[in-house]
Write a protein that holds these residues in place. Structure first.
Motif, PDB file in Angstrom:
ATOM      1  N   TYR A  33       6.875  16.638   6.155  1.00 17.01           N
ATOM      2  CA  TYR A  33       6.469  17.229   4.825  1.00 17.01           C
ATOM      3  C   TYR A  33       7.298  17.250   3.613  1.00 17.01           C
ATOM      4  CZ  TYR A  33       4.068  20.254   1.401  1.00 17.01           C
ATOM      5  OH  TYR A  33       3.738  20.686   0.099  1.00 17.01           O
ATOM      6  N   ARG A  34       8.361  18.015   4.250  1.00 15.47           N
ATOM      7  CA  ARG A  34       9.513  18.768   3.119  1.00 15.47           C
ATOM      8  C   ARG A  34      10.495  17.143   2.723  1.00 15.47           C
ATOM      9  NH1 ARG A  34       7.195  23.360   1.955  1.00 15.47           N
ATOM     10  NH2 ARG A  34       7.365  24.943   3.628  1.00 15.47           N
ATOM     11  N   ASP A  35      10.490  16.095   3.279  1.00 14.57           N
ATOM     12  CA  ASP A  35      11.298  15.083   3.238  1.00 14.57           C
ATOM     13  C   ASP A  35      10.535  14.199   2.207  1.00 14.57           C
ATOM     14  OD1 ASP A  35      13.132  16.118   4.859  1.00 14.57           O
ATOM     15  OD2 ASP A  35      12.653  14.684   6.516  1.00 14.57           O
ATOM     16  N   VAL A  36       9.183  14.181   1.775  1.00 15.98           N
ATOM     17  CA  VAL A  36       8.488  13.410   1.286  1.00 15.98           C
ATOM     18  C   VAL A  36       8.630  13.349  -0.297  1.00 15.98           C
ATOM     19  CG1 VAL A  36       5.984  12.473   0.645  1.00 15.98           C
ATOM     20  CG2 VAL A  36       6.780  13.027   2.860  1.00 15.98           C
ATOM     21  N   LYS A  37       9.106  12.652  -1.116  1.00 10.46           N
ATOM     22  CA  LYS A  37       9.610  12.614  -2.539  1.00 10.46           C
ATOM     23  C   LYS A  37       8.621  11.971  -3.244  1.00 10.46           C
ATOM     24  CE  LYS A  37      13.106  14.938  -1.162  1.00 10.46           C
ATOM     25  NZ  LYS A  37      12.778  16.446  -1.086  1.00 10.46           N
ATOM     26  N   VAL A  38       8.561  12.362  -4.392  1.00 11.48           N
ATOM     27  CA  VAL A  38       7.338  11.614  -5.526  1.00 11.48           C
ATOM     28  C   VAL A  38       7.977  10.176  -5.603  1.00 11.48           C
ATOM     29  CG1 VAL A  38       6.751  11.227  -7.859  1.00 11.48           C
ATOM     30  CG2 VAL A  38       6.827  13.614  -6.756  1.00 11.48           C
ATOM     31  N   ILE A  39       9.211   9.881  -5.858  1.00 13.43           N
ATOM     32  CA  ILE A  39       9.676   8.598  -5.890  1.00 13.43           C
ATOM     33  C   ILE A  39       9.160   7.536  -4.774  1.00 13.43           C
ATOM     34  CG2 ILE A  39      11.923   8.877  -5.009  1.00 13.43           C
ATOM     35  CD1 ILE A  39      12.962   7.075  -7.095  1.00 13.43           C
ATOM     36  N   ASP A  40       9.307   8.243  -3.570  1.00 20.56           N
ATOM     37  CA  ASP A  40       8.993   7.255  -2.334  1.00 20.56           C
ATOM     38  C   ASP A  40       7.446   7.107  -2.260  1.00 20.56           C
ATOM     39  OD1 ASP A  40      11.779   7.706  -1.541  1.00 20.56           O
ATOM     40  OD2 ASP A  40      11.124   9.522  -0.575  1.00 20.56           O
ATOM     41  N   VAL A  41       6.670   7.988  -2.766  1.00 24.17           N
ATOM     42  CA  VAL A  41       5.146   7.756  -2.872  1.00 24.17           C
ATOM     43  C   VAL A  41       4.867   6.754  -3.565  1.00 24.17           C
ATOM     44  CG1 VAL A  41       2.943   8.929  -2.870  1.00 24.17           C
ATOM     45  CG2 VAL A  41       4.952  10.377  -1.907  1.00 24.17           C
ATOM     46  N   ALA A  42       5.393   6.882  -4.924  1.00 26.03           N
ATOM     47  CA  ALA A  42       5.161   5.851  -5.922  1.00 26.03           C
ATOM     48  C   ALA A  42       5.558   4.578  -5.744  1.00 26.03           C
ATOM     49  CB  ALA A  42       6.014   6.330  -7.188  1.00 26.03           C
ATOM     50  N   ARG A  43       6.704   4.273  -4.984  1.00 32.22           N
ATOM     51  CA  ARG A  43       7.198   2.985  -4.681  1.00 32.22           C
ATOM     52  C   ARG A  43       6.310   2.464  -3.735  1.00 32.22           C
ATOM     53  NH1 ARG A  43      12.183   4.559  -2.898  1.00 32.22           N
ATOM     54  NH2 ARG A  43      13.185   4.117  -4.856  1.00 32.22           N
ATOM     55  N   ARG A  44       5.942   3.206  -2.569  1.00 34.34           N
ATOM     56  CA  ARG A  44       5.167   2.763  -1.591  1.00 34.34           C
ATOM     57  C   ARG A  44       3.684   2.189  -1.985  1.00 34.34           C
ATOM     58  NH1 ARG A  44       4.901   4.691   4.398  1.00 34.34           N
ATOM     59  NH2 ARG A  44       3.271   3.830   5.455  1.00 34.34           N
ATOM     60  N   ALA A  45       3.143   3.049  -3.168  1.00 33.11           N
ATOM     61  CA  ALA A  45       2.061   2.556  -3.605  1.00 33.11           C
ATOM     62  C   ALA A  45       2.225   1.558  -4.696  1.00 33.11           C
ATOM     63  CB  ALA A  45       1.202   3.710  -4.327  1.00 33.11           C
ATOM     64  N   GLY A  46       3.408   1.041  -5.002  1.00 34.75           N
ATOM     65  CA  GLY A  46       3.712  -0.180  -6.000  1.00 34.75           C
ATOM     66  C   GLY A  46       3.508   0.381  -7.406  1.00 34.75           C
ATOM     67  N   THR A  47       3.752   1.486  -7.773  1.00 39.76           N
ATOM     68  CA  THR A  47       3.819   2.258  -8.995  1.00 39.76           C
ATOM     69  C   THR A  47       5.049   3.003  -9.284  1.00 39.76           C
ATOM     70  OG1 THR A  47       2.344   3.292 -10.660  1.00 39.76           O
ATOM     71  CG2 THR A  47       2.316   4.228  -8.340  1.00 39.76           C
ATOM     72  N   SER A  48       4.920   3.715 -10.472  1.00 35.75           N
ATOM     73  CA  SER A  48       5.978   4.566 -10.738  1.00 35.75           C
ATOM     74  C   SER A  48       5.907   5.834 -10.648  1.00 35.75           C
ATOM     75  CB  SER A  48       6.438   4.279 -12.006  1.00 35.75           C
ATOM     76  OG  SER A  48       5.399   4.832 -13.029  1.00 35.75           O
ATOM     77  N   PRO A  49       6.953   6.805 -10.631  1.00 35.53           N
ATOM     78  CA  PRO A  49       6.906   8.384 -10.464  1.00 35.53           C
ATOM     79  C   PRO A  49       6.133   8.722 -11.847  1.00 35.53           C
ATOM     80  CG  PRO A  49       8.906   7.710  -9.925  1.00 35.53           C
ATOM     81  CD  PRO A  49       8.583   6.354 -10.191  1.00 35.53           C
TER      82      PRO A  49
END
Length: 211
Positions: A33-49
């Motif tokens: 959980y602590r390693d998950v960053k906004v930029i990584d979630v956004a990238r995976r979803a194909g969008t931006s932070p």
């Protein structure tokens, strides 16, 4: 459905929001959980932070959203006990189906439940409330079952229904979160369920099951 700044999200915005939550759920299954960053979630979803921040204040806010959805699904646990009997062979079946449903629910939501447990253990009241919402869906029904059996003279009058129900639910949650650990003790899933059901049945009825 509104954005962080209060605007109403349209159909496309709602789809983007859900995609971010789905991607975050997938990441929680494979990353701490602590390693998950906004930029990584956004990238995976194909969008931006920037798009992520339109819908959630931070990763924790999005995690709480997923946890809330999961807790709502926890209502299905209540259905495992609605109108069920704890007498005779029916009681043994009730205990087995409760254990089966509880363990299955925990397996399906393992990733987010680990985060909820972590937050609750650290004293975060938001996560604590979500955890209790899930456990209460079973706890209250079990307490009622013990009290009902007690009123009919089937359970010793010295038993405290709330304490017994709470102890059983805490045991179920602990075992459910440790399912993989049982394998290291040489215990197979098929062996775990009936033994756990036996403990549940003994706790609720005070008797060995009629099989």
């Amino acid at each position: 459905m509104r954005t962080v700044d209060g605007r109403v999200a349209g159909r496309r915005g709602q789809a983007t929001r859900q995609k971010l939550l789905d991607c975050l759920s997938e990441m929680l299954s494979s990353s701490p959980y602590r390693d998950v960053k906004v930029i990584d979630v956004a990238r995976r979803a194909g969008t931006s932070p920037a798009t992520f921040y339109q819908y959630f204040p931070d990763v924790e806010g999005a995690v709480l959203e997923i946890a809330d959805q999961m807790a709502t699904e926890g209502a299905e646990l209540t259905e495992l006990l609605e109108g069920r009997s704890w007498v005779g062979k029916a009681g043994w079946q009730t205990a087995q189906e409760l254990v089966d449903g509880f363990l299955d629910f925990w397996r399906r939501h393992d990733a987010i439940l680990r985060v909820v447990d972590l937050g609750a253990a650290e004293g975060d009241k938001r996560f604590y409330k979500i955890r209790m919402k899930i456990l209460n869906s079973v706890n209250n029904s079990l307490a009622d079952a013990v009290a009902e059996l007690q009123s009919r003279g089937r359970v010793d009058k010295d038993v405290n229904p709330a304490a017994m129900a709470g102890s059983i639910v805490a045991m179920l949650a602990a075992v459910a979160s440790h399912q993989k650990g049982f394998q290291s003790w040489g215990v197979k899933q098929a062996e775990l369920k009936p033994n756990l059901a036996l403990l549940v049945h003994l706790g609720i009825t005070g008797r060995k099951p009629t099989k």
